[in-house]
Design a protein around this motif. Structure first.
Motif, mmCIF file in Angstrom:
data_model
loop_
_atom_site.group_PDB
_atom_site.id
_atom_site.type_symbol
_atom_site.label_atom_id
_atom_site.label_comp_id
_atom_site.label_asym_id
_atom_site.label_seq_id
_atom_site.Cartn_x
_atom_site.Cartn_y
_atom_site.Cartn_z
ATOM 1 N N LYS A 152 0.775 -1.182 0.075
ATOM 2 C CA LYS A 152 0.020 0.015 0.177
ATOM 3 C C LYS A 152 0.810 1.215 0.044
ATOM 4 O O LYS A 152 0.391 2.385 -0.440
ATOM 5 C CB LYS A 152 -1.064 0.081 1.170
ATOM 6 N N THR A 153 1.918 1.308 0.568
ATOM 7 C CA THR A 153 3.088 2.329 0.493
ATOM 8 C C THR A 153 3.832 2.329 -0.715
ATOM 9 O O THR A 153 4.402 3.505 -0.841
ATOM 10 C CB THR A 153 3.892 2.267 1.690
ATOM 11 N N LEU A 154 3.686 1.401 -1.457
ATOM 12 C CA LEU A 154 4.714 1.221 -2.587
ATOM 13 C C LEU A 154 4.052 1.449 -3.898
ATOM 14 O O LEU A 154 4.686 2.087 -4.948
ATOM 15 C CB LEU A 154 5.280 -0.179 -2.865
ATOM 16 N N LEU A 155 2.747 1.059 -4.021
ATOM 17 C CA LEU A 155 2.067 0.956 -5.402
ATOM 18 C C LEU A 155 1.272 2.142 -5.488
ATOM 19 O O LEU A 155 0.313 2.489 -4.631
ATOM 20 C CB LEU A 155 1.344 -0.284 -5.772
ATOM 21 N N ASP A 156 1.334 2.836 -6.765
ATOM 22 C CA ASP A 156 0.421 4.114 -6.816
ATOM 23 C C ASP A 156 -1.155 3.504 -7.370
ATOM 24 O O ASP A 156 -1.227 2.478 -7.537
ATOM 25 C CB ASP A 156 0.952 5.162 -7.784
ATOM 26 N N GLU A 157 -2.064 4.364 -7.531
ATOM 27 C CA GLU A 157 -3.267 3.867 -7.981
ATOM 28 C C GLU A 157 -3.463 3.287 -9.190
ATOM 29 O O GLU A 157 -4.012 2.339 -9.391
ATOM 30 C CB GLU A 157 -4.296 5.373 -7.748
ATOM 31 N N ASP A 158 -2.523 3.671 -10.170
ATOM 32 C CA ASP A 158 -2.788 2.986 -11.506
ATOM 33 C C ASP A 158 -1.990 1.655 -11.082
ATOM 34 O O ASP A 158 -2.602 1.047 -11.956
ATOM 35 C CB ASP A 158 -1.729 3.991 -12.373
ATOM 36 N N GLU A 159 -0.647 1.826 -10.642
ATOM 37 C CA GLU A 159 -0.248 0.273 -10.683
ATOM 38 C C GLU A 159 -1.210 -0.862 -9.687
ATOM 39 O O GLU A 159 -1.310 -1.828 -10.067
ATOM 40 C CB GLU A 159 1.072 0.418 -9.618
ATOM 41 N N VAL A 160 -1.906 -0.018 -8.676
ATOM 42 C CA VAL A 160 -2.964 -0.981 -8.239
ATOM 43 C C VAL A 160 -3.893 -1.543 -9.193
ATOM 44 O O VAL A 160 -4.667 -2.774 -9.206
ATOM 45 C CB VAL A 160 -3.624 -0.517 -6.965
ATOM 46 N N THR A 161 -4.616 -0.556 -10.075
ATOM 47 C CA THR A 161 -5.677 -0.755 -10.947
ATOM 48 C C THR A 161 -5.025 -1.763 -11.963
ATOM 49 O O THR A 161 -5.815 -2.795 -12.389
ATOM 50 C CB THR A 161 -6.079 0.416 -11.537
ATOM 51 N N LEU A 162 -3.879 -1.592 -12.283
ATOM 52 C CA LEU A 162 -3.171 -2.552 -13.544
ATOM 53 C C LEU A 162 -3.122 -3.879 -12.972
ATOM 54 O O LEU A 162 -3.626 -4.907 -13.466
ATOM 55 C CB LEU A 162 -1.771 -2.007 -13.790
ATOM 56 N N ALA A 163 -2.726 -4.112 -11.576
ATOM 57 C CA ALA A 163 -2.720 -5.370 -11.025
ATOM 58 C C ALA A 163 -4.105 -6.299 -10.730
ATOM 59 O O ALA A 163 -4.118 -7.286 -11.026
ATOM 60 C CB ALA A 163 -1.818 -5.378 -9.487
ATOM 61 N N LEU A 164 -5.031 -5.226 -10.385
ATOM 62 C CA LEU A 164 -6.383 -5.870 -9.902
ATOM 63 C C LEU A 164 -7.063 -6.332 -11.394
ATOM 64 O O LEU A 164 -7.560 -7.395 -11.417
ATOM 65 C CB LEU A 164 -7.097 -4.725 -9.319
ATOM 66 N N ASP A 165 -6.731 -5.410 -12.358
ATOM 67 C CA ASP A 165 -7.468 -5.810 -13.833
ATOM 68 C C ASP A 165 -6.735 -7.024 -14.017
ATOM 69 O O ASP A 165 -7.676 -7.940 -14.719
ATOM 70 C CB ASP A 165 -7.270 -4.587 -14.749
ATOM 71 N N LEU A 166 -5.677 -7.217 -14.003
ATOM 72 C CA LEU A 166 -4.914 -8.458 -14.629
ATOM 73 C C LEU A 166 -5.060 -9.690 -13.759
ATOM 74 O O LEU A 166 -5.383 -10.791 -14.195
ATOM 75 C CB LEU A 166 -3.262 -8.040 -14.659
ATOM 76 N N ASN A 167 -5.079 -9.501 -12.254
ATOM 77 C CA ASN A 167 -4.977 -10.724 -11.616
ATOM 78 C C ASN A 167 -6.283 -10.885 -10.658
ATOM 79 O O ASN A 167 -6.393 -11.823 -9.681
ATOM 80 C CB ASN A 167 -3.760 -10.700 -10.811
ATOM 81 N N GLY A 168 -7.272 -9.840 -10.641
ATOM 82 C CA GLY A 168 -8.241 -9.852 -9.604
ATOM 83 C C GLY A 168 -8.934 -11.112 -9.686
ATOM 84 O O GLY A 168 -9.436 -11.833 -8.824
ATOM 85 N N GLU A 169 -9.357 -11.350 -10.962
ATOM 86 C CA GLU A 169 -10.491 -12.565 -11.178
ATOM 87 C C GLU A 169 -9.685 -13.882 -11.013
ATOM 88 O O GLU A 169 -10.150 -14.743 -10.650
ATOM 89 C CB GLU A 169 -10.993 -12.392 -12.726
ATOM 90 N N LEU A 170 -8.548 -14.018 -11.592
ATOM 91 C CA LEU A 170 -7.573 -15.182 -11.293
ATOM 92 C C LEU A 170 -7.326 -15.365 -9.926
ATOM 93 O O LEU A 170 -7.710 -16.715 -9.346
ATOM 94 C CB LEU A 170 -6.298 -15.108 -11.979
ATOM 95 N N ALA A 171 -7.268 -14.430 -9.133
ATOM 96 C CA ALA A 171 -6.852 -14.503 -7.638
ATOM 97 C C ALA A 171 -8.202 -14.984 -6.942
ATOM 98 O O ALA A 171 -8.113 -15.878 -5.938
ATOM 99 C CB ALA A 171 -6.488 -13.239 -6.840
#
Length: 301
Positions: free
Chosen positions: A268-287
């Motif tokens: 939470k202290t490392l990733l900015d909003e765009d990076e979190v969105t990127l990760a969630l878009d890519l991996n949220g459903e698979l996770a």
């Protein structure tokens, strides 16, 4: 030299393999074999980071030969060409020497993220195989902190060659990725896409979630004992922060005495909003699919 029992501990880099590997070494007769499949410092038979049996010139016969040489202490390690590693005293070389020269070794704890895609084949052979899984946002944050670039372009091609179903759009994205954040997210996706397939196919691998290492240490210790036959005693993590959360962690892989909240929430202290969105878009459903599968198939820990 007589053969020793091997236990493989693998998983994505930064997913808890070191914690599990250390927990299994409860006797001087249990020795570590550290990353013999690391293409930079490992065995000379390894050509690619994250070898995939059946692709890139790496066959199951080559894997069987590697395992036989691990069992009998006959690895052919290459000299490290990385500036940050001593060419002879790196951890891979030292672990092999320790396993070979300490008498009466009974177990080799093979700790190696780069052996990930070998897990099903080795588990079918009867080797205890433990695969660690970490929350994808935590893993991406760790890749960003370390400034690591995962080799997802080459890996995704070899996975396709070996018969894994890689979406064409994902394949293109893997070829184009150029930042630690994006390659880390793609690495998590590729590895856990494979893991989900193995679980669907009933492969006899044992999955341990990183959060359970931190918060259910006693239960995981008992489960690891059942899997390996070895005594295991994981330490329960501290739940409160002992270092202010805004204090940056050093840029190294293994940091002693980190508390549980730091390990699970530091992204939470490392990733900015765009990076979190990127990760969630890519991996949220698979996770979510992986979590559902693990909740329904893995003995609760």
């Amino acid at each position: 030299m007589s053969k020793r029992q091997i236990v493989l501990v693998t998983g994505a880099p930064r997913s808890g393999t070191t914690v599990v590997g250390n927990a299994l070494r409860t006797s001087w007769r249990h020795r570590e074999i550290y990353e013999p499949m690391n293409a930079f410092v490992g065995d000379k038979a390894i050509r690619n980071q994250f070898e995939v049996p059946g692709a890139g010139g790496f066959s199951k016969a080559a894997l069987d030969d590697l395992v036989e040489r691990i069992e009998t202490g006959r690895l052919r390690l290459r000299k490290s060409l990385l500036k940050q590693r001593n060419p002879y005293l790196n951890r891979t070389n030292m672990s092999m020497a320790g396993a070979n020269f300490v008498p009466l070794v009974t177990h080799l704890i093979w700790k190696d993220p780069f052996a990930f895609f070998c897990a099903p084949h080795l588990a079918r052979r009867g080797m205890p195989v433990i695969v660690t899984v970490r929350n994808h946002l935590s893993l991406v944050g760790s890749f960003k902190r370390m400034d690591w670039l995962a080799p997802v372009g080459d890996l995704s091609k070899r996975m396709g060659e070996a018969g894994y179903d890689i979406d064409p759009g994902l394949l293109i994205r893997c070829q184009d990725a150029s930042t630690p954040t994006e390659t880390g997210a793609l690495m998590w996706h590729l590895l856990n896409l494979a893991l989900l397939r193995w679980l669907d196919d009933g492969e006899p691998v044992h999955v341990v979630r990183n959060d359970d290492l931190l918060f259910s240490a006693d239960e995981v210790s008992e489960r690891l004992h059942r899997i390996t036959g070895l005594p295991v005693a994981l330490e329960k993590a501290e739940s409160e922060m002992t270092v202010p959360s805004q204090e940056p962690l050093p840029q190294k892989a293994h940091i002693a005495n980190r508390d549980a909240k730091s390990i699970t929430d530091y992204w939470k202290t490392l990733l900015d909003e765009d990076e979190v969105t990127l990760a969630l878009d890519l991996n949220g459903e698979l996770a979510q699919r992986l979590d559902d599968k693990l909740s329904s198939t893995v003995v609760p820990v």
